[in-house]
Design an enzyme around this catalytic site. Structure first.
Site, PDB file in Angstrom:
ATOM      1  N   ASP A  99       5.969  22.738 -10.198  1.00  0.00           N
ATOM      2  CA  ASP A  99       6.457  21.287 -10.135  1.00  0.00           C
ATOM      3  C   ASP A  99       5.286  20.462 -10.152  1.00  0.00           C
ATOM      4  O   ASP A  99       4.389  20.778  -9.976  1.00  0.00           O
ATOM      5  CB  ASP A  99       7.218  21.018  -8.729  1.00  0.00           C
ATOM      6  CG  ASP A  99       7.306  19.478  -8.571  1.00  0.00           C
ATOM      7  OD1 ASP A  99       8.273  19.090  -9.359  1.00  0.00           O
ATOM      8  OD2 ASP A  99       7.249  19.030  -7.615  1.00  0.00           O
ATOM      9  N   ASP A 110       5.036  16.187  -9.326  1.00  0.00           N
ATOM     10  CA  ASP A 110       4.989  15.246  -8.089  1.00  0.00           C
ATOM     11  C   ASP A 110       5.124  16.029  -6.858  1.00  0.00           C
ATOM     12  O   ASP A 110       6.328  16.729  -6.626  1.00  0.00           O
ATOM     13  CB  ASP A 110       6.088  14.148  -8.273  1.00  0.00           C
ATOM     14  CG  ASP A 110       5.376  13.225  -9.248  1.00  0.00           C
ATOM     15  OD1 ASP A 110       4.361  12.919  -9.320  1.00  0.00           O
ATOM     16  OD2 ASP A 110       6.330  12.602 -10.058  1.00  0.00           O
ATOM     17  N   ASP A 126       7.897  21.713  -4.162  1.00  0.00           N
ATOM     18  CA  ASP A 126       8.195  21.188  -2.959  1.00  0.00           C
ATOM     19  C   ASP A 126       9.416  20.692  -2.348  1.00  0.00           C
ATOM     20  O   ASP A 126       9.541  20.254  -1.302  1.00  0.00           O
ATOM     21  CB  ASP A 126       7.110  19.939  -2.718  1.00  0.00           C
ATOM     22  CG  ASP A 126       7.646  18.769  -3.521  1.00  0.00           C
ATOM     23  OD1 ASP A 126       7.486  19.086  -4.802  1.00  0.00           O
ATOM     24  OD2 ASP A 126       7.713  17.596  -3.214  1.00  0.00           O
TER      25      ASP A 126
END
Length: 226
Positions: A13, A15, A173
């Site tokens: 991922d 961001d 995240d």
């Protein structure tokens, strides 16, 4: 002739995993809502939406607004983000240790990819600003795929790199990353420095959660032995 070594793929991922765009996201969201004369959503809720595509995030952040108004918010957010990039106020630094980790993994033969809710333009800008573009073999964004946790972005990474699910890991995240991996039959590792809590990531399917870049490196090699 020796058999070709299997592709080992890591799908990151962006961001909240590679880069810290929290302030940029929140500032653009506040500006978008202000442009429509709407009260900005709680910033904790905004941060929880990072990882989704913008249309899906706006549906959750402004549920009382019409579909037309939600799409106007999407465009206002994009405008605010572009304006910040143009005037030099946009700041999306990499998290500590991530640049070194990516370079090391690439040098050790791992194939790297990104699956992100960012746009093509936004992802390209982040990677270029941090000198990472050449490290990645597949870049998948919300411009060309349904929002996470739909597995389309991950499936495209697998197809482009010819990696098998058993030799692939998603690193993210948010629970959206973990659920995307699960939908595609791929393993997943969480990182503790992003937008969702470690216990949420574990409950959503992460096999482990790393507290820093060095711990992440060790977990990667535990999950897929080289």
């Amino acid at each position: 002739m020796s058999a070709r070594a299997p592709v080992r793929l890591l799908v990151f991922d962006c961001d909240g995993t590679l880069s810290d765009g929290q302030a940029a996201v929140c500032n653009a969201m506040v500006a978008a809502f202000a442009s429509r004369e709407l009260t900005a959503p709680d910033l904790h809720q905004v941060r929880r939406m990072v990882g989704l595509s913008l249309p899906q995030a706006m549906r959750q952040l402004a549920p009382a607004e019409s579909a037309e108004s939600q799409m106007a918010l999407v465009e206002a957010y994009k405008h605010a983000f572009r304006a910040a990039r143009a005037d030099g106020s946009l700041h999306e630094p990499l998290f500590p240790g991530m640049a070194d980790l990516l370079h090391a993994l690439h040098a050790e033969g791992w194939m790297l990819a990104v699956a992100t809710g960012k746009s093509d333009r936004g992802l390209a800008s982040t990677l270029e600003a941090n000198g990472l573009t050449a490290l990645f073999s597949s870049l998948q964004t919300a411009d060309r795929h349904p929002s996470k946790p739909h597995p389309a972005m991950l499936e495209a990474c697998l197809a482009e790199t010819m990696a098998e699910p058993g030799n692939t890991l998603v690193i993210g995240d948010t629970v959206y990353d973990m659920e995307m991996a699960k939908s595609a039959g791929v393993g997943a590792l969480g990182v503790a420095w992003g937008y969702h809590e470690a216990d949420e990531l574990l409950a959503a399917g992460a096999s482990a959660v790393a507290n820093d870049a060095q711990a992440l490196r060790e977990l990667i090699y535990v999950q897929i032995n080289h």
